[in-house]
Design a protein around this motif. Structure first.
Motif, short mmCIF file in Angstrom:
data_model
loop_
_atom_site.label_atom_id
_atom_site.label_comp_id
_atom_site.label_asym_id
_atom_site.label_seq_id
_atom_site.Cartn_x
_atom_site.Cartn_y
_atom_site.Cartn_z
N SER A 11 0.84 -1.19 0.00
CA SER A 11 0.00 0.00 0.00
C SER A 11 0.88 1.23 0.00
CB SER A 11 -0.88 -0.01 1.25
OG SER A 11 -1.61 1.17 1.32
N THR A 12 0.52 2.20 -0.82
CA THR A 12 1.30 3.43 -0.89
C THR A 12 0.77 4.49 0.07
OG1 THR A 12 -0.08 4.23 -2.68
CG2 THR A 12 1.91 3.03 -3.27
N ALA A 13 -0.44 4.31 0.60
CA ALA A 13 -1.01 5.28 1.53
C ALA A 13 -0.36 5.10 2.90
CB ALA A 13 -2.51 5.09 1.64
N GLY A 14 -0.32 6.18 3.73
CA GLY A 14 0.27 6.12 5.07
C GLY A 14 -0.60 5.31 6.01
N ALA A 15 0.00 4.87 7.10
CA ALA A 15 -0.72 4.07 8.09
C ALA A 15 -1.71 4.96 8.83
CB ALA A 15 0.26 3.46 9.08
N ALA A 16 -2.82 4.37 9.27
CA ALA A 16 -3.85 5.11 10.01
C ALA A 16 -3.30 5.50 11.37
CB ALA A 16 -5.10 4.25 10.16
N PRO A 17 -3.58 6.72 11.83
CA PRO A 17 -3.07 7.14 13.13
C PRO A 17 -3.72 6.35 14.27
CG PRO A 17 -4.55 8.81 12.24
CD PRO A 17 -4.35 7.76 11.17
N ALA A 18 -2.94 6.05 15.30
CA ALA A 18 -3.43 5.30 16.46
C ALA A 18 -3.97 6.30 17.47
CB ALA A 18 -2.32 4.46 17.04
N GLY A 19 -5.18 6.73 17.34
CA GLY A 19 -5.79 7.72 18.22
C GLY A 19 -6.73 7.09 19.23
N GLY A 20 -6.47 5.90 19.71
CA GLY A 20 -7.38 5.21 20.63
C GLY A 20 -7.11 5.50 22.10
N GLY A 21 -6.18 6.37 22.42
CA GLY A 21 -5.84 6.63 23.81
C GLY A 21 -6.95 7.32 24.58
N MET A 22 -7.56 8.33 24.00
CA MET A 22 -8.60 9.07 24.70
C MET A 22 -9.86 8.22 24.87
SD MET A 22 -9.39 11.71 26.30
CE MET A 22 -8.31 13.05 25.90
N GLU A 23 -10.22 7.45 23.84
CA GLU A 23 -11.40 6.59 23.94
C GLU A 23 -11.20 5.54 25.02
OE1 GLU A 23 -9.91 7.10 20.96
OE2 GLU A 23 -11.35 8.36 19.92
N MET A 24 -9.98 5.03 25.17
CA MET A 24 -9.70 4.02 26.19
C MET A 24 -9.85 4.62 27.60
SD MET A 24 -8.93 0.88 26.73
CE MET A 24 -8.17 0.25 25.25
N LEU A 25 -9.41 5.85 27.79
CA LEU A 25 -9.56 6.51 29.09
C LEU A 25 -11.02 6.77 29.43
CD1 LEU A 25 -6.58 9.03 29.08
CD2 LEU A 25 -6.81 6.93 30.40
N ILE A 26 -11.80 7.15 28.42
CA ILE A 26 -13.23 7.39 28.65
C ILE A 26 -13.93 6.09 29.04
CG2 ILE A 26 -15.40 8.02 27.51
CD1 ILE A 26 -13.75 10.10 25.92
#
Length: 112
Positions: A11-26
Motif C-alpha cells: 500500500s502506498t497510503a500512510g498508516a492510520a493514526p493510532a488515536g485510541g488513547g482518549m477513547e480508552m480513558l473514557i
C-alpha cells in the motif's frame, strides 16, 4: 499459480493514526463509575447499616441470627463483641454480635 492466488501489492497510503488513547480513558472512566454505583456503594451501605445495628443492640431486644435462631438478648458484652441470648426460659446461648442479622419487633417470640 497466480491464477488461483492474487498477488499482494504494498500500500502506498500512510498508516492510520493510532488515536485510541482518549477513547480508552473514557471507557475506563465509565467502567469505574459502573463499578462504584452498582457494586461498591450498595455494599458499603449494607456494611454501615449492619455496623449500626450491632452498635444499637441492647438488653431486651428480640433478634434473629444468621443461623436462624430467634431469642431475646440477656447480656451485651461490649469489650468482647458477644451477646448472651435467651432462646426460651431455660436455654441461653452466647453468639457473636456479627451473627445478629435483624432486630425483630417486640412480642415476636410470643407470637411464634
Amino acid at each position: 499459480m497466480s491464477f488461483f492466488i492474487s498477488n499482494a501489492h504494498a500500500s502506498t497510503a500512510g498508516a492510520a493514526p493510532a488515536g485510541g488513547g482518549m477513547e480508552m480513558l473514557i471507557m475506563l472512566g465509565i467502567f469505574g463509575l459502573v463499578f462504584y454505583f452498582l457494586i461498591y456503594r450498595p455494599q458499603a451501605k449494607r456494611v454501615k447499616e449492619h455496623k449500626d445495628l450491632m452498635g444499637a443492640l441492647s438488653k431486651g431486644d428480640e433478634v434473629l441470627t444468621t443461623g436462624g435462631l430467634i431469642g431475646k438478648i440477656q447480656k451485651v458484652s461490649d469489650d468482647k463483641d458477644f451477646v448472651v441470648m435467651a432462646l426460651n426460659d431455660q436455654t441461653n446461648v452466647t453468639v457473636q454480635k456479627a451473627s445478629v442479622s435483624a432486630v425483630l419487633p417486640k412480642g415476636t417470640m410470643k407470637s411464634l
